[in-house]
Design a protein around this motif. Structure first.
Motif, PDB file in Angstrom:
ATOM      1  N   LEU A 182       1.159  -1.115   0.009  1.00  0.00           N
ATOM      2  CA  LEU A 182      -0.389   0.531   0.287  1.00  0.00           C
ATOM      3  C   LEU A 182       0.980   1.359   0.158  1.00  0.00           C
ATOM      4  CD1 LEU A 182      -3.187  -1.005   2.507  1.00  0.00           C
ATOM      5  CD2 LEU A 182      -3.253  -0.901  -0.355  1.00  0.00           C
ATOM      6  N   LYS A 183       2.259   1.008   0.365  1.00  0.00           N
ATOM      7  CA  LYS A 183       2.866   2.007   0.015  1.00  0.00           C
ATOM      8  C   LYS A 183       2.617   3.148   1.390  1.00  0.00           C
ATOM      9  CE  LYS A 183       4.096   2.150  -4.928  1.00  0.00           C
ATOM     10  NZ  LYS A 183       4.368   0.540  -5.081  1.00  0.00           N
ATOM     11  N   ILE A 184       2.800   2.497   2.465  1.00  0.00           N
ATOM     12  CA  ILE A 184       2.588   3.559   3.395  1.00  0.00           C
ATOM     13  C   ILE A 184       3.312   5.153   3.843  1.00  0.00           C
ATOM     14  CG2 ILE A 184       1.023   2.123   4.152  1.00  0.00           C
ATOM     15  CD1 ILE A 184       3.010   1.586   6.359  1.00  0.00           C
ATOM     16  N   SER A 185       3.109   5.716   3.750  1.00  0.00           N
ATOM     17  CA  SER A 185       4.176   6.497   4.410  1.00  0.00           C
ATOM     18  C   SER A 185       5.309   6.048   5.988  1.00  0.00           C
ATOM     19  CB  SER A 185       4.030   8.161   4.752  1.00  0.00           C
ATOM     20  OG  SER A 185       3.237   7.697   6.393  1.00  0.00           O
ATOM     21  N   ALA A 212      -5.818  -0.392  11.382  1.00  0.00           N
ATOM     22  CA  ALA A 212      -7.276   0.071  10.462  1.00  0.00           C
ATOM     23  C   ALA A 212      -7.380   1.163  10.092  1.00  0.00           C
ATOM     24  CB  ALA A 212      -8.681  -0.516  11.501  1.00  0.00           C
ATOM     25  N   PHE A 213      -6.941   2.467  10.891  1.00  0.00           N
ATOM     26  CA  PHE A 213      -6.532   4.043  11.200  1.00  0.00           C
ATOM     27  C   PHE A 213      -5.963   4.551   9.915  1.00  0.00           C
ATOM     28  CE2 PHE A 213      -7.545   4.719  14.615  1.00  0.00           C
ATOM     29  CZ  PHE A 213      -9.416   5.323  15.161  1.00  0.00           C
ATOM     30  N   ILE A 214      -4.511   3.276   9.486  1.00  0.00           N
ATOM     31  CA  ILE A 214      -3.607   3.812   8.645  1.00  0.00           C
ATOM     32  C   ILE A 214      -4.323   2.802   6.972  1.00  0.00           C
ATOM     33  CG2 ILE A 214      -1.164   2.892   7.753  1.00  0.00           C
ATOM     34  CD1 ILE A 214      -0.272   3.697  10.828  1.00  0.00           C
ATOM     35  N   PHE A 215      -4.311   1.324   7.129  1.00  0.00           N
ATOM     36  CA  PHE A 215      -4.258   0.993   6.089  1.00  0.00           C
ATOM     37  C   PHE A 215      -5.753   1.119   5.760  1.00  0.00           C
ATOM     38  CE2 PHE A 215      -1.596  -2.466   7.889  1.00  0.00           C
ATOM     39  CZ  PHE A 215      -0.955  -2.004   7.610  1.00  0.00           C
ATOM     40  N   LEU A 216      -7.410   1.033   6.642  1.00  0.00           N
ATOM     41  CA  LEU A 216      -8.441   0.888   6.241  1.00  0.00           C
ATOM     42  C   LEU A 216      -8.719   2.509   4.589  1.00  0.00           C
ATOM     43  CD1 LEU A 216     -10.950  -0.442   8.875  1.00  0.00           C
ATOM     44  CD2 LEU A 216      -9.941  -1.759   6.843  1.00  0.00           C
ATOM     45  N   PRO A 217      -8.286   3.612   5.221  1.00  0.00           N
ATOM     46  CA  PRO A 217      -8.474   4.620   3.853  1.00  0.00           C
ATOM     47  C   PRO A 217      -7.571   4.046   2.873  1.00  0.00           C
ATOM     48  CG  PRO A 217      -7.948   5.449   6.228  1.00  0.00           C
ATOM     49  CD  PRO A 217      -7.103   4.031   6.328  1.00  0.00           C
TER      50      PRO A 217
END
Ligand SMILES: Nc1ncnc2c1ncn2[C@@H]1O[C@H](COP(=O)(O)OP(=O)(O)OP(=O)(O)O)[C@@H](O)[C@H]1O
Length: 110
Positions: free
Chosen positions: A37-40, A102-107
């Motif tokens: 998901l290439k999160i920051s 959930a807060f990081i991945f779901l959006p």
């Protein structure tokens, strides 16, 4: 040589605790999903922290269970109470980590 003893302790927890195996599996899945998901960088730090608190809680719970069984092998109300509280600390860590995940991945998924 403290590292060797620490590794032995973690290895024992992994072999003896089904929950620890499940948590390691979820941790690896979370790391893989983080890359997909290439999160920051900062979001990734939160994921690492979440993984750490759950694993630390499980290791602490395992140590407390062994300690209780060692000092109080028979049935004792207080022994049960200590183990219940110890299980509670794992639950608190797991709920907090699930919320962070959930807060990081779901959006990013919806
Ligand atoms: N010596 C004891 N005296 C009284 N109650 C106990 C005692 N040992 C365990 N219990 C009760 O049984 C519950 C489960 O204890 P147990 O040691 O089986 O832990 P567990 O959560 O099943 O952990 P694990 O599966 O990792 O060994 C405790 O939370 C407690 O309520």
């Amino acid at each position: 040589m403290g590292f060797v003893y620490a590794a032995k302790g973690i290895s024992y927890a992994f072999k003896s605790q089904v929950n620890f195996k499940i948590e390691i599996f979820i941790a690896l899945a979370a790391i893989i999903i983080s890359f997909i998901l290439k999160i920051s960088f900062h979001e990734f730090l939160w994921i690492i922290l979440s993984i750490a608190i759950v694993l630390i809680a499980e290791l602490l719970n395992t140590a407390i269970e062994i300690l209780v069984d060692f000092v109080s092998p028979g049935y004792h109300e207080k022994a049960g109470r200590i183990k219940d509280i110890s299980a509670g600390l794992v639950l608190v860590a797991a709920i907090a980590s699930a919320c962070i995940g959930a807060f990081i991945f779901l959006p990013k998924l919806f």
